[in-house]
Design a protein around this motif. Structure first.
Motif, PDB file in Angstrom:
ATOM      1  N   PRO A 153       0.807  -1.224   0.000  1.00 46.90           N
ATOM      2  CA  PRO A 153       0.000   0.000   0.000  1.00 46.90           C
ATOM      3  C   PRO A 153       0.840   1.275   0.000  1.00 46.90           C
ATOM      4  N   PRO A 154       0.201   2.412  -0.290  1.00 40.86           N
ATOM      5  CA  PRO A 154       0.887   3.699  -0.132  1.00 40.86           C
ATOM      6  C   PRO A 154       1.117   3.977   1.350  1.00 40.86           C
ATOM      7  N   VAL A 155       1.998   4.915   1.623  1.00 35.44           N
ATOM      8  CA  VAL A 155       2.334   5.277   3.002  1.00 35.44           C
ATOM      9  C   VAL A 155       1.669   6.599   3.355  1.00 35.44           C
ATOM     10  N   TYR A 156       0.993   6.628   4.500  1.00 37.73           N
ATOM     11  CA  TYR A 156       0.435   7.869   5.026  1.00 37.73           C
ATOM     12  C   TYR A 156       1.298   8.283   6.215  1.00 37.73           C
ATOM     13  N   ASP A 157       1.993   9.413   6.083  1.00 35.11           N
ATOM     14  CA  ASP A 157       2.903   9.818   7.154  1.00 35.11           C
ATOM     15  C   ASP A 157       3.355  11.256   6.912  1.00 35.11           C
ATOM     16  N   PHE A 158       4.080  11.782   7.877  1.00 35.72           N
ATOM     17  CA  PHE A 158       4.660  13.114   7.737  1.00 35.72           C
ATOM     18  C   PHE A 158       5.886  13.073   6.830  1.00 35.72           C
ATOM     19  N   THR A 159       6.638  11.985   6.917  1.00 33.05           N
ATOM     20  CA  THR A 159       7.845  11.832   6.110  1.00 33.05           C
ATOM     21  C   THR A 159       7.955  10.393   5.622  1.00 33.05           C
ATOM     22  N   PHE A 160       8.649  10.223   4.518  1.00 33.19           N
ATOM     23  CA  PHE A 160       8.983   8.880   4.033  1.00 33.19           C
ATOM     24  C   PHE A 160      10.178   8.998   3.102  1.00 33.19           C
ATOM     25  N   SER A 181      -8.604 -10.594 -13.079  1.00 32.81           N
ATOM     26  CA  SER A 181      -9.232 -10.622 -11.756  1.00 32.81           C
ATOM     27  C   SER A 181      -8.574 -11.688 -10.883  1.00 32.81           C
ATOM     28  N   PRO A 182      -8.038 -11.295  -9.737  1.00 34.71           N
ATOM     29  CA  PRO A 182      -7.380 -12.274  -8.866  1.00 34.71           C
ATOM     30  C   PRO A 182      -8.388 -13.056  -8.029  1.00 34.71           C
ATOM     31  N   ASP A 183      -8.000 -14.262  -7.668  1.00 35.31           N
ATOM     32  CA  ASP A 183      -8.793 -15.040  -6.715  1.00 35.31           C
ATOM     33  C   ASP A 183      -8.493 -14.588  -5.290  1.00 35.31           C
ATOM     34  N   TYR A 184      -7.223 -14.242  -5.068  1.00 31.66           N
ATOM     35  CA  TYR A 184      -6.784 -13.799  -3.747  1.00 31.66           C
ATOM     36  C   TYR A 184      -5.944 -12.535  -3.901  1.00 31.66           C
ATOM     37  N   ILE A 185      -6.094 -11.642  -2.934  1.00 30.98           N
ATOM     38  CA  ILE A 185      -5.259 -10.443  -2.877  1.00 30.98           C
ATOM     39  C   ILE A 185      -4.551 -10.439  -1.526  1.00 30.98           C
ATOM     40  N   LEU A 186      -3.229 -10.389  -1.564  1.00 22.21           N
ATOM     41  CA  LEU A 186      -2.425 -10.363  -0.346  1.00 22.21           C
ATOM     42  C   LEU A 186      -1.927  -8.937  -0.131  1.00 22.21           C
ATOM     43  N   VAL A 187      -2.423  -8.296   0.903  1.00 22.98           N
ATOM     44  CA  VAL A 187      -2.026  -6.924   1.221  1.00 22.98           C
ATOM     45  C   VAL A 187      -1.037  -6.975   2.377  1.00 22.98           C
ATOM     46  N   THR A 188       0.119  -6.377   2.186  1.00 26.97           N
ATOM     47  CA  THR A 188       1.104  -6.362   3.257  1.00 26.97           C
ATOM     48  C   THR A 188       0.986  -5.080   4.068  1.00 26.97           C
ATOM     49  N   SER A 189       1.647  -5.048   5.210  1.00 28.29           N
ATOM     50  CA  SER A 189       1.639  -3.864   6.073  1.00 28.29           C
ATOM     51  C   SER A 189       2.967  -3.786   6.793  1.00 28.29           C
ATOM     52  N   TRP A 193       1.091   3.136   9.890  1.00 28.65           N
ATOM     53  CA  TRP A 193       0.818   3.341   8.466  1.00 28.65           C
ATOM     54  C   TRP A 193      -0.487   2.668   8.040  1.00 28.65           C
ATOM     55  N   TYR A 194      -1.313   2.297   8.978  1.00 28.84           N
ATOM     56  CA  TYR A 194      -2.483   1.487   8.620  1.00 28.84           C
ATOM     57  C   TYR A 194      -3.490   2.228   7.748  1.00 28.84           C
ATOM     58  N   GLU A 195      -3.470   3.562   7.745  1.00 33.49           N
ATOM     59  CA  GLU A 195      -4.417   4.297   6.900  1.00 33.49           C
ATOM     60  C   GLU A 195      -4.252   3.925   5.424  1.00 33.49           C
ATOM     61  N   GLY A 196      -3.009   3.780   4.991  1.00 33.79           N
ATOM     62  CA  GLY A 196      -2.766   3.372   3.610  1.00 33.79           C
ATOM     63  C   GLY A 196      -3.265   1.967   3.341  1.00 33.79           C
ATOM     64  N   VAL A 197      -3.172   1.104   4.348  1.00 30.46           N
ATOM     65  CA  VAL A 197      -3.676  -0.266   4.238  1.00 30.46           C
ATOM     66  C   VAL A 197      -5.193  -0.259   4.087  1.00 30.46           C
ATOM     67  N   PHE A 198      -5.865   0.469   4.971  1.00 31.28           N
ATOM     68  CA  PHE A 198      -7.332   0.522   4.931  1.00 31.28           C
ATOM     69  C   PHE A 198      -7.822   1.099   3.604  1.00 31.28           C
ATOM     70  N   PRO A 239      -3.019   2.963  16.892  1.00 28.03           N
ATOM     71  CA  PRO A 239      -1.631   2.849  16.429  1.00 28.03           C
ATOM     72  C   PRO A 239      -1.047   4.138  15.857  1.00 28.03           C
ATOM     73  N   LEU A 240      -1.894   5.051  15.385  1.00 29.52           N
ATOM     74  CA  LEU A 240      -1.365   6.307  14.856  1.00 29.52           C
ATOM     75  C   LEU A 240      -0.515   7.034  15.894  1.00 29.52           C
TER      76      LEU A 240
END
Length: 400
Positions: A11-18, A100-108, A113-118, A381-382
């Protein structure tokens, strides 16, 4: 699982810096290789990598950012907040041509950084409504109850045995650096680190596998830089790292250690091997010159051991500017004077201090102490964000 179509998503990163410090979703890449070996079709969408905007040194990239509204816990923080990587429209455009995938694996990765995950899971639901979404990674492992609110169908919380797989870096196009992992876990148990919780058993990967990882990544033609992700790269170096480097020696490779090296392991021989093998970025894990802080870091390094390692590295030909040293700041119970003395100690010896801002990590000893000062950490967690926890939220640093 066999004969399935699997999409991996970073996922993308939501943060002040990266910053791209050779950051790639290694765990996801190992898992995709595992699934491909078992007859599945695998794909990858890395929102951070696909959002690159320009080349930096040593194969790294600058990453596109777009300012976004700060979430409520950060409303009073006088800093700008960003989404790093593909924006939502670009993400959808990247996904649309895929089968179209059967499964999608989302990493974290980072818990905060969970906002980008959600956000990614919400978009993936819209584009691929029939796919089963599985959320894994560090955040999912450390905060499973919070991750259950992500919208994923399943939260992967148990460690997977992927030791004999290889990261599927061939799924990238245009990659200019690679990643090597010679071991999983760490033999130390620092009170602020989750390494032992995520990988309870420290174990080395076979050198032949790591060499194959390196050769396959270098074979792409565009990769010259390799970053080691190990938490304990120099442990048992005579049996692992040294043979690996000797086998890769004929090639023109630049090595980097974004994770701090254990100072105690660096003697004159080790420093000479690192220099001769082409190491360019050396980060040293010192943490503090304060004896109490050293004890909380598993007594893995003393001030004298740091001094000796620095002398060995400089004697081997490393310049002072290349020897950056991590100094911890913001750990519960730590004083500003302790941090200042540590910085001065490093600078006086010719090292370059790099402040490692403390981030509370669920499941660690220091997290409990941090949560006692800021109870909201347990549910949000934020609030663990390293940029804001110590400087703005906890006011944890004390004088004395």
């Amino acid at each position: 699982m066999k004969n399935a179509v699997v999409l991996g998503v970073n996922p993308p990163v939501y943060d002040f810096t990266f910053y791209d410090l050779w950051a790639k979703p290694a765990g996801l890449l190992f898992l995709l290789d595992y699934l491909r070996r078992r007859g599945n079709t695998v794909m990858l969408t890395d929102c951070v990598f696909e959002g690159r905007t320009g080349a930096l040194s040593f194969g790294r990239d600058s990453i596109k950012r777009r300012e976004i509204p700060k979430p409520p816990p950060f409303s009073a923080i006088p800093r700008r907040y960003y989404r790093f990587g593909l924006d939502e429209e670009e993400f959808i455009k990247t996904l649309s041509p895929l089968p179209s995938p059967d499964y999608i694996l989302v990493t974290s990765m980072m818990t905060y950084w969970y906002e980008g995950v959600f956000s990614s899971i919400k978009t993936l639901r819209q584009v691929f409504p029939g796919a089963k979404i599985v959320l894994g990674g560090i955040y999912a492992r450390l905060c499973p109850e919070h991750a259950a609110m992500s919208g994923a169908d399943m939260i992967q919380t148990e460690p997977l045995d992927l030791d004999f797989c290889q990261p599927a870096f061939d799924l990238y196009r245009g990659l200019r650096y690679g990643v090597l992992i010679t071991s999983f876990g760490c033999p130390f148990s620092c009170e602020y680190c989750a390494s032992s919780a995520l990988e309870p058993v420290f174990r080395k990967r076979p050198t032949v596998l790591v060499r194959s990882d390196a050769e396959s990544q270098l074979a792409s033609g565009g990769v010259r830089d390799l970053a080691f992700y190990d938490d304990a790269l120099l442990i048992d170096r005579e049996k692992g790292l040294y043979p690996l480097l000797s086998q890769l020696k004929p090639q023109d490779i630049r090595f980097h250690t974004p994770n701090g090296l254990h100072v105690r392991e660096i003697d004159e021989e080790c420093a000479a091997v690192l220099k001769k093998s082409g190491f360019k970025t050396i980060r040293l894990s010192f943490e503090s010159s304060d004896a109490e802080m050293q004890h909380r870091s598993s007594d893995k390094v003393s001030a004298e051991e740091y001094r000796a390692s620095l002398e060995a590295l400089k004697g081997a030909g490393f310049t002072e500017s290349s020897l950056e040293t991590y100094v911890l700041a913001g750990v519960p119970g730590q004083t500003t004077e302790s941090v200042e003395l540590s910085i001065r100690f490093v600078k006086d010896l010719g090292g370059v201090p790099r402040i490692a801002e403390y981030s509370p990590v669920p499941g660690t000893i220091s997290f409990e102490a941090a949560a006692a000062l800021l109870p909201g950490l347990v549910d949000e967690p934020l609030l663990c964000n390293k940029t804001v926890f110590s400087p703005y939220l906890s006011r944890i640093m004390t004088h004395g």
